[in-house]
Design a protein around this motif. Structure first.
Motif, PDB file in Angstrom:
ATOM      1  N   UNK A  88       0.860  -1.121   0.046  1.00 12.75           N
ATOM      2  CA  UNK A  88       0.093  -0.140   0.233  1.00 12.75           C
ATOM      3  C   UNK A  88       0.905   1.243   0.103  1.00 12.75           C
ATOM      4  N   UNK A  89       1.386   1.695  -1.150  1.00 17.66           N
ATOM      5  CA  UNK A  89       2.276   2.703  -1.292  1.00 17.66           C
ATOM      6  C   UNK A  89       2.015   4.053  -1.259  1.00 17.66           C
ATOM      7  N   UNK A  90       2.478   5.096  -0.699  1.00 15.69           N
ATOM      8  CA  UNK A  90       2.309   6.452  -0.448  1.00 15.69           C
ATOM      9  C   UNK A  90       3.645   7.130  -0.874  1.00 15.69           C
ATOM     10  N   UNK A  91       3.443   7.564  -1.960  1.00 15.77           N
ATOM     11  CA  UNK A  91       4.861   8.291  -2.720  1.00 15.77           C
ATOM     12  C   UNK A  91       4.204   9.989  -2.636  1.00 15.77           C
ATOM     13  N   UNK A  92       5.176  10.653  -2.290  1.00 18.10           N
ATOM     14  CA  UNK A  92       4.867  12.163  -2.382  1.00 18.10           C
ATOM     15  C   UNK A  92       6.008  12.994  -2.503  1.00 18.10           C
ATOM     16  N   UNK A  93       5.879  14.252  -3.069  1.00 19.90           N
ATOM     17  CA  UNK A  93       6.770  15.174  -3.305  1.00 19.90           C
ATOM     18  C   UNK A  93       6.888  15.946  -2.195  1.00 19.90           C
ATOM     19  N   UNK A  94       8.158  15.905  -1.702  1.00 18.36           N
ATOM     20  CA  UNK A  94       8.488  16.345  -0.391  1.00 18.36           C
ATOM     21  C   UNK A  94       8.733  17.991  -0.694  1.00 18.36           C
ATOM     22  N   UNK A  95       7.818  18.705  -0.943  1.00 19.94           N
ATOM     23  CA  UNK A  95       8.192  20.162  -1.396  1.00 19.94           C
ATOM     24  C   UNK A  95       8.309  21.269  -0.350  1.00 19.94           C
ATOM     25  N   UNK A  96       7.722  20.854   0.833  1.00 21.67           N
ATOM     26  CA  UNK A  96       8.111  21.676   1.898  1.00 21.67           C
ATOM     27  C   UNK A  96       9.653  21.496   2.414  1.00 21.67           C
ATOM     28  N   UNK A  97       9.999  20.106   2.266  1.00 21.40           N
ATOM     29  CA  UNK A  97      11.460  19.860   2.350  1.00 21.40           C
ATOM     30  C   UNK A  97      12.338  20.625   1.568  1.00 21.40           C
ATOM     31  N   UNK A 114       3.313  17.133  -0.585  1.00 13.81           N
ATOM     32  CA  UNK A 114       3.131  17.157   0.857  1.00 13.81           C
ATOM     33  C   UNK A 114       2.450  18.703   1.006  1.00 13.81           C
ATOM     34  N   UNK A 115       2.920  19.658   0.436  1.00 18.90           N
ATOM     35  CA  UNK A 115       2.100  20.982   0.514  1.00 18.90           C
ATOM     36  C   UNK A 115       0.649  20.909   0.210  1.00 18.90           C
ATOM     37  N   UNK A 116      -0.046  19.817  -0.146  1.00 23.54           N
ATOM     38  CA  UNK A 116      -1.188  19.731  -0.348  1.00 23.54           C
ATOM     39  C   UNK A 116      -2.160  19.322   0.885  1.00 23.54           C
ATOM     40  N   UNK A 117      -1.193  18.839   1.812  1.00 19.72           N
ATOM     41  CA  UNK A 117      -1.991  18.125   3.108  1.00 19.72           C
ATOM     42  C   UNK A 117      -1.466  18.972   4.229  1.00 19.72           C
ATOM     43  N   UNK A 118      -2.588  19.697   4.712  1.00 20.13           N
ATOM     44  CA  UNK A 118      -2.250  20.897   5.691  1.00 20.13           C
ATOM     45  C   UNK A 118      -1.938  20.092   6.975  1.00 20.13           C
ATOM     46  N   UNK A 119      -2.516  18.917   7.110  1.00 18.48           N
ATOM     47  CA  UNK A 119      -2.543  18.094   8.503  1.00 18.48           C
ATOM     48  C   UNK A 119      -0.911  17.771   8.618  1.00 18.48           C
ATOM     49  N   UNK A 120      -0.014  17.882   7.503  1.00 15.10           N
ATOM     50  CA  UNK A 120       1.352  17.444   7.816  1.00 15.10           C
ATOM     51  C   UNK A 120       1.979  18.467   8.782  1.00 15.10           C
ATOM     52  N   UNK A 121       1.953  19.796   8.282  1.00 19.96           N
ATOM     53  CA  UNK A 121       2.511  20.810   9.316  1.00 19.96           C
ATOM     54  C   UNK A 121       2.079  21.005  10.304  1.00 19.96           C
ATOM     55  N   UNK A 122       0.580  20.459  10.590  1.00 21.72           N
ATOM     56  CA  UNK A 122      -0.121  20.652  11.763  1.00 21.72           C
ATOM     57  C   UNK A 122       0.539  19.585  12.843  1.00 21.72           C
ATOM     58  N   UNK A 123       0.698  18.352  12.245  1.00 26.20           N
ATOM     59  CA  UNK A 123       1.266  17.185  13.023  1.00 26.20           C
ATOM     60  C   UNK A 123       2.791  17.545  13.271  1.00 26.20           C
ATOM     61  N   UNK A 124       3.569  18.244  12.497  1.00 23.94           N
ATOM     62  CA  UNK A 124       4.951  18.664  12.799  1.00 23.94           C
ATOM     63  C   UNK A 124       4.761  19.285  14.115  1.00 23.94           C
ATOM     64  N   UNK A 125       3.972  20.279  14.161  1.00 27.32           N
ATOM     65  CA  UNK A 125       3.994  21.154  15.294  1.00 27.32           C
ATOM     66  C   UNK A 125       3.719  20.110  16.610  1.00 27.32           C
ATOM     67  N   UNK A 126       2.483  19.253  16.687  1.00 28.53           N
ATOM     68  CA  UNK A 126       2.313  18.562  17.744  1.00 28.53           C
ATOM     69  C   UNK A 126       3.788  17.892  18.213  1.00 28.53           C
ATOM     70  N   UNK A 127       4.295  17.258  17.114  1.00 29.79           N
ATOM     71  CA  UNK A 127       5.721  16.466  17.093  1.00 29.79           C
ATOM     72  C   UNK A 127       6.844  17.512  17.867  1.00 29.79           C
ATOM     73  N   UNK A 128       7.019  18.607  17.289  1.00 28.12           N
ATOM     74  CA  UNK A 128       7.716  19.378  17.400  1.00 28.12           C
ATOM     75  C   UNK A 128       7.970  19.792  19.344  1.00 28.12           C
ATOM     76  N   UNK A 129       6.648  19.620  19.605  1.00 29.11           N
ATOM     77  CA  UNK A 129       6.435  19.917  21.037  1.00 29.11           C
ATOM     78  C   UNK A 129       6.733  18.781  22.061  1.00 29.11           C
TER      79      UNK A 129
END
Ligand code: TRP
Length: 451
Positions: A39-48, A85-100
């Motif tokens: 079950x593959x998830x491939x994405x463009x890491x454009x925030x990176x 990546x930049x089409x998934x706003x949940x990713x930066x949101x999760x990034x903050x939860x993890x940053x904490x």
């Protein structure tokens, strides 16, 4: 329940894919995605990409080229989830939860950051000169990419293994702090494909943009031919025997040829095939292997709105996973709607903890059961049937001592498991908010007294 392996990987969008990227990463990933177990998830890491590049044109161009390359290479977007990546706003949101929850000390040890610091120190600069928070937090963003979709396997290059380990570390910490017996995040594993070719470049060193020794992939037949003509060979003349095992031209050939084609080419080289002719053979091979894909590539590049549609669909698929999961995580850290909270608020933490109680009873058939009641008498759980009172008593004791248990919601009720054993189920609640409030009350009731 699905048993498919979730494979996830990101491609940083800062350049144009070359032949080495294709053989080393793109082609194996596309092949792997065809496995019915994957079950593959491939994405463009454009925030990176923004961390490394502040040229908007280049970012945009690279996103387009990389998307077109993967699709032209045969990625089936009905099978895989392919998104930006930049089409998934949940990713930066999760990034903050993890940053904490991410330890600063952990990030201090990241190779990429340390290398930049070392370079600064070496030239007598301030250690943090030119280092952005983006570079520093890079592993947290990557952890969010991976944990958001509960990936099992993460195919990466060796330089990225540390980042996958950090994702485990950070995910584990979050599970521990907020899971209350539940593992929110799957622990990912880096997948290093040993069998996959690292292609040599024109000069024989690893093919890499930074060595300026690449062979272009899809730009044009002419570009490919020109690059091939610049492959460095030894100076043996036509007619003289060549040594295939010490020729990176032969290595390149092998990476795209069948065993039989390789064997034939090898014997021709041994028999003195000239390098000019050998280069021609390599070009013919690559052109026949990649010519059609090159056409598909240009078709996509000329129709960016088709690419946009495909990626929007991919984002939709990805968000169907990410949105509900992030809601759960927000709940877990205490970012909750005030509306769903009324019941929990009524049973304040202390009251519930103090007054929640187990009530044991015996069924007509002679079996033993218990109920767990919240402070205000609401039934939270009705146990399964135990053949004797001792077993029932043991389970209530272990639950009270804070053993890890699991809660699974099912429609408007939930079931509880402990150490692989089914413990019991809740009544059916009026709505999902009431069910969630009862789960919350259960957690509070079963939390061992800490003070
Ligand atoms: N950092 C990875 C690289 O440079 C790209 C990437 C970003 C990635 N997020 C990811 C890879 C998540 C795997 C999983 O190669």
């Amino acid at each position: 329940m699905t048993t498919r392996t979730r494979i996830l990987t990101g491609i940083t969008t800062t350049g144009t894919p070359h032949l080495g990227n294709y053989a080393g990463a793109i082609r194996p990933a596309i092949l792997a995605s065809r496995d019915s177990n994957a079950d593959s998830f491939y994405f463009l890491a454009d925030y990176h990409a923004l961390i490394k590049c502040d040229d908007p044109q280049r970012i945009q161009r690279s996103r387009l080229e990389i998307a077109a390359t993967w699709l032209a290479g045969g990625l089936d977007v009905d099978r895989v989830t392919f998104y930006r990546q930049s089409d998934i706003p949940e990713i930066p949101e999760l990034t903050w939860l993890l940053t904490c929850v991410a330890a600063k000390g952990l990030l201090n040890r990241a190779h990429a950051y340390k290398a930049s610091v070392d370079k600064n120190v070496e030239v007598g600069e301030d250690p943090d000169a030119g280092i952005t928070m983006g570079l520093y937090s890079y592993p947290v963003l990557m952890a969010a990419d991976i944990l958001m979709f509960n990936a099992h396997k993460v195919p990466v290059g060796r330089d990225q293994i540390q980042h996958v380990e950090m994702a485990r570390d950070i995910g584990q910490r979050f599970n521990h702090l907020f899971g209350q017996g539940k593992e929110f995040f799957t622990m990912p594993e880096a997948l290093i494909e040993e069998s996959v070719a690292t292609l040599p470049g024109l000069d024989g060193r690893k093919m890499s943009k930074s060595y300026d020794n690449t062979i272009p992939l899809f730009s044009s037949a002419k570009d490919m031919k020109d690059a091939i003509s610049r492959i460095v060979t030894d100076s043996r003349a036509p007619g003289e025997a060549k040594d295939p095992d010490n020729s990176h031209l032969f290595t390149l050939f092998q990476a795209f040829a069948t065993a039989q084609q390789s064997a034939e080419f090898r014997s021709e080289l041994l028999q003195g095939l000239g390098w000019g002719e050998a280069k021609n053979r390599l070009f013919q091979l690559l052109d026949s292997e990649l010519g059609e894909a090159r056409e598909r590539y240009h078709h996509f590049i000329e129709r960016p709105s088709d690419l946009e549609d495909i990626l929007q669909l991919g984002a939709k698929k990805a968000r169907a996973v990410a949105t509900p999961f992030l809601n759960e995580l927000r709940e877990a850290v205490g970012l909750r709607s005030f509306v769903a909270q009324t019941q929990v608020a009524a049973a304040t933490k202390k009251k519930a903890a103090k007054a929640a109680r187990f009530v044991s009873f015996r069924e007509d058939d002679g079996s033993f059961r218990f109920r767990l009641l919240s402070a205000d008498g609401e039934e939270l759980l009705l146990s399964s049937r135990f053949s004797d009172g001792k077993s029932a008593g043991r389970v209530t004791k272990v639950l009270q001592l804070g053993e890890v248990y699991e809660v699974h919601s099912e429609a408007l009720s939930f079931r509880v498991w402990m150490l692989g054993e089914y413990i019991g189920e809740s009544p059916v609640f009026a709505d999902s908010a009431a069910r969630d409030a009862a789960i919350e009350a259960l957690h509070i009731a079963l939390k061992p007294a800490q003070e």
